[in-house]
Every structure is written in C-alpha cells, then in structure tokens.
Write a protein that holds these residues in place. Structure first.
Motif, PDB file in Angstrom:
ATOM      1  N   THR A   1      -2.720  12.808  -6.812  1.00 47.19           N
ATOM      2  CA  THR A   1      -3.141  11.358  -6.330  1.00 47.19           C
ATOM      3  C   THR A   1      -2.715  11.132  -4.913  1.00 47.19           C
ATOM      4  N   CYS A   2      -1.964  12.011  -4.266  1.00 45.70           N
ATOM      5  CA  CYS A   2      -1.586  11.908  -2.883  1.00 45.70           C
ATOM      6  C   CYS A   2      -2.860  12.225  -2.120  1.00 45.70           C
TER       7      CYS A   2
ATOM      8  N   CYS B   1       2.886  11.777   0.933  1.00 43.56           N
ATOM      9  CA  CYS B   1       2.874  10.177   0.707  1.00 43.56           C
ATOM     10  C   CYS B   1       4.301   9.506   0.349  1.00 43.56           C
TER      11      CYS B   1
ATOM     12  N   TYR C   1       0.852  -1.233   0.112  1.00 43.78           N
ATOM     13  CA  TYR C   1       0.063  -0.066   0.141  1.00 43.78           C
ATOM     14  C   TYR C   1       0.763   1.356  -0.092  1.00 43.78           C
TER      15      TYR C   1
ATOM     16  N   ALA D   1      -7.332   7.349   0.530  1.00 45.60           N
ATOM     17  CA  ALA D   1      -8.067   6.493  -0.296  1.00 45.60           C
ATOM     18  C   ALA D   1      -9.541   6.012   0.773  1.00 45.60           C
TER      19      ALA D   1
ATOM     20  N   TYR E   1      -4.110   6.894  -3.032  1.00 47.01           N
ATOM     21  CA  TYR E   1      -4.177   6.616  -4.233  1.00 47.01           C
ATOM     22  C   TYR E   1      -2.599   6.298  -5.060  1.00 47.01           C
ATOM     23  N   GLY E   2      -2.147   7.564  -4.611  1.00 46.90           N
ATOM     24  CA  GLY E   2      -0.638   7.612  -5.519  1.00 46.90           C
ATOM     25  C   GLY E   2       0.284   8.662  -4.735  1.00 46.90           C
TER      26      GLY E   2
ATOM     27  N   THR F   1      -4.043   5.029   3.951  1.00 49.50           N
ATOM     28  CA  THR F   1      -3.803   4.618   2.499  1.00 49.50           C
ATOM     29  C   THR F   1      -4.203   5.531   1.537  1.00 49.50           C
TER      30      THR F   1
END
Length: 124
Positions: A106-107, A50, A32, A110, A100-101, A98
């Motif tokens: 995307t940080c 992230c 993850y 989730a 996403y990216g 967690t």
C-alpha cells in the motif's frame, strides 16, 4: 489550494548524503500518510518510503533500508528523507505524495496530491 513542494536535491558523490524536504500546505497534514517516490530516467516510478500520519510507523523499500530515514514534523507540515551512503543507482527525480498505506502493498502514491519533485544525482 493544496501545494506540495520538494527541496533538497542536488549532485553529490557516491557515499555522500542528502536531506530532502517536502512542505505541504492546504491539507490537514497529520491526517495523511505520506511517501517518497523516485523515478530514474527511462524507468517506472518506484516507492522509496512511507510514513504514517503520526510518524510512528514507517515502511522502506529494500533499496532504502538501512540507508534512508523518513520523518515528519506535523507542526511544520513537512516531511523529510535523510539519505546516507548514496549510490549512483539512487539517481532520479524524488517526489513526495500522499500514499495509500505503509506496507509493501500500500505504500503507493495516491496520486491526487504530489509535488513536482527534486532531482537527485549521484556521481560515481
């Protein structure tokens, strides 16, 4: 059962340091992307940083660059955030989740696996 538990927050003076920890259980942790997020009173939650599953790639929001360092120890299923040169505007509830990216787009949390948070208060 997945558990995400943050620790290490506290009250420090401006210019001081704190090291936050995030212990995760019940997940294949190294699979993850993980992130740190914070929410100040009356404000929206914002991204801090992230880190990829291996720990080899990181992303920092502008406010964190040069002052904060994200890391992880997959054997201990723990992620860290070393925060230096703290400012009053760093005050907030810091949570790990967690993500996403590991890019600016995307940080993002989730949402499914996130801790309750640890309070960081920086006095001027």
């Amino acid at each position: 059962q997945v558990q995400v538990v943050e620790s290490g927050g506290g009250l420090v003076q401006a210019g001081g340091s704190l090291r936050l920890s995030c212990l995760v259980s019940g997940l294949p942790f190294d699979n993850y992307i993980m992130g740190w997020f914070r929410q100040a009173p009356g404000k929206e939650r914002e991204t801090v940083s992230c880190i990829s599953g291996s720990g080899g790639t990181t992303y920092y929001a502008g406010s964190a660059k040069g002052r904060f360092t994200i890391s992880r120890d997959n054997a201990k299923k723990t992620m860290y955030l070393q925060m230096n040169s703290l400012k009053p505007e760093d005050t907030g509830m810091y949570s790990c989740a967690t993500a996403y990216g590991i890019t600016a787009m995307t940080c993002l949390s989730a949402g499914r696996y996130r801790g309750q948070g640890t309070q960081v208060t920086i006095s001027s």
